[in-house]
Structure formats: C-alpha cells, structure tokens
Scaffold this motif. Sequence first.
Motif, short mmCIF file in Angstrom:
data_model
loop_
_atom_site.label_atom_id
_atom_site.label_comp_id
_atom_site.label_asym_id
_atom_site.label_seq_id
_atom_site.Cartn_x
_atom_site.Cartn_y
_atom_site.Cartn_z
N UNK A 97 -41.78 0.25 -2.15
CA UNK A 97 -41.98 1.66 -1.80
C UNK A 97 -41.93 2.59 -3.01
N UNK A 98 -41.12 2.24 -4.00
CA UNK A 98 -40.89 3.16 -5.12
C UNK A 98 -41.52 2.70 -6.43
N UNK A 99 -42.00 1.48 -6.46
CA UNK A 99 -42.58 0.95 -7.68
C UNK A 99 -41.71 -0.15 -8.27
N UNK B 80 -42.81 10.98 -8.15
CA UNK B 80 -43.88 11.85 -8.67
C UNK B 80 -44.18 12.98 -7.71
N UNK B 81 -43.13 13.52 -7.05
CA UNK B 81 -43.28 14.66 -6.18
C UNK B 81 -43.71 14.35 -4.76
N UNK B 82 -44.03 13.08 -4.48
CA UNK B 82 -44.46 12.70 -3.12
C UNK B 82 -43.29 12.04 -2.40
N UNK B 83 -43.05 12.45 -1.16
CA UNK B 83 -41.93 11.89 -0.41
C UNK B 83 -42.17 10.43 -0.08
N UNK B 84 -41.11 9.64 -0.21
CA UNK B 84 -41.13 8.23 0.16
C UNK B 84 -40.11 8.05 1.29
N UNK B 85 -40.57 7.55 2.42
CA UNK B 85 -39.69 7.38 3.57
C UNK B 85 -38.91 6.07 3.46
N UNK B 86 -37.58 6.17 3.54
CA UNK B 86 -36.70 5.00 3.48
C UNK B 86 -35.89 4.90 4.76
N UNK B 87 -35.51 3.69 5.13
CA UNK B 87 -34.56 3.52 6.22
C UNK B 87 -33.18 3.94 5.72
N UNK B 88 -32.23 4.11 6.65
CA UNK B 88 -30.88 4.50 6.26
C UNK B 88 -30.25 3.50 5.31
N UNK B 89 -30.44 2.21 5.56
CA UNK B 89 -29.83 1.20 4.71
C UNK B 89 -30.53 1.13 3.36
N UNK B 90 -31.85 1.30 3.32
CA UNK B 90 -32.56 1.34 2.04
C UNK B 90 -32.05 2.50 1.19
N UNK C 43 -30.12 12.99 -7.81
CA UNK C 43 -30.11 11.98 -8.86
C UNK C 43 -31.55 11.70 -9.26
N UNK C 44 -31.81 11.55 -10.57
CA UNK C 44 -33.16 11.31 -11.06
C UNK C 44 -33.23 9.98 -11.81
N UNK C 45 -34.23 9.19 -11.42
CA UNK C 45 -34.47 7.91 -12.06
C UNK C 45 -35.92 7.90 -12.53
N UNK C 46 -36.15 8.47 -13.70
CA UNK C 46 -37.52 8.60 -14.16
C UNK C 46 -38.30 9.44 -13.17
N UNK C 47 -39.40 8.91 -12.60
CA UNK C 47 -40.22 9.69 -11.67
C UNK C 47 -39.64 9.77 -10.26
N UNK C 48 -38.52 9.10 -10.02
CA UNK C 48 -37.92 9.06 -8.69
C UNK C 48 -36.76 10.03 -8.62
#
Length: 221
Positions: A200-202, A144-154, A127-132
């Motif tokens: 984390x994502x903006x 923007x191509x860089x991995x963002x670490x999220x918890x399971x619930x996030x 799924x794409x949400x603009x730059x995410x």
Amino acid sequence: MRLLIVEDERRLARSLARGLQAEGYAVDVCHDGTEGLRLAREHDYDLVILDIMLPGLNGYRVCAALRAAGDEVPVLMLTAKDGEYDEAEGLDTGADDYLTKPFSYVVLLARVRALLRRRGRSAAPVLRLGPVTVDRSTRRVERDGAEVLLTAKEFAVLEQLAERAGEVVSKTEILEHVWDFAYEGDPNIVEVYVSALRRKLGADTIVTVRGAGYRTADRGA
C-alpha cells in the motif's frame, strides 16, 4: 499500542476492550489491583486505564507503586466517585488523567489518544517517513499527499515502526505492542502485515533487517 485495563466491572471492561481493539490497540484486561500491578510491572504498556475501587490493591495504591518504581506509563483513572478530593488524590498519586463514571466512550477514547500523544517521543501528532505521513490524531496515512486506507491493525503496526523511525524494531517488539498477551498464533503474522503495508505504501517504506527486524526511514528523510 498496547493498553492495560484494570477494571472489576467485567461488562464495562469487556466493552472498553472491544472498542479499543476496534481502534487498532492491543488490549490486556484484568479485574483486581494486585494482578494489574503485576501485569504493569511485567509488560511494557503504552497506557494503563485504572479503576480506583478494586479488590486486592485499590487504584491509588497501584498507581503509587508504579510511580515509586520509576514507571512513567500514562495512567487514566476511572471511578464511580465524584468529587474534587477524589480527583486530587488520584492525580497526587501520579495519575495523568481522571474520568468519572458514567462517561462517554467517545470522551474516553479522546483522553486515551491525548495521553498517548503526550508520551515521550510519541508526542508528535504527525510522523513523517520520507513521502509518507502518519497522522496519529486522525489516524490518516498519506503518501505523496494521497490518502492510503489502512486497516486498524495495519495502522497500529505502521505507527509502532514510525515511532522508532531509523531504528531496528524486532518482530517480538511489534507483537508485544500490537497484539495482546493472550495472542498464541503464528508470530509470522507480523510479516503478513508488513507485506500489506509495503504493497500500500511502497516497498521502500519498510526495510527488513535480516535476523533483527524492520526499519523505516529516519523522520523527514
């Protein structure tokens, strides 16, 4: 994603629930077919894991009743039986997949993910949400191509919003799909996770629609 497990082997049911919750799914559990059918009718589940040999109504009858009512929720059937006729009967009553006990948890998790990917608009693996981007198969999120670490619930909260990109999703809808029915805590927990995702994502990733809920950008925007 909110799942229902209908399994009378309580130890197995608890083990599956713990494993799936660790993956970020909200999981409800019951141990007989009559209660399972009631829950499936009353709540909007994303998938049902359904044992065949159940007290009350067996799994075949539960699945058949859901399909007769027009409910297309994905159903993964579990059984201790082993034979092509049992599998055929399960599929003929409307089940989407079939797993014979004993089974590998890794295989079950892969089947669950595959069934969820196939369902309706959630079929897209990325799924794409603009730059995410949200990759459902690897549970990887990038901006923007860089991995963002999220918890399971996030991840579960973001996935629920991303599935309905461009739409307003209410706090209640997020609670219903990301937390199980036994959750009795503060509903403002949703705001806590949305705030974490924005950090984390903006801040532009998720917009608050006052009095209504939250909205992400249209896919590909």
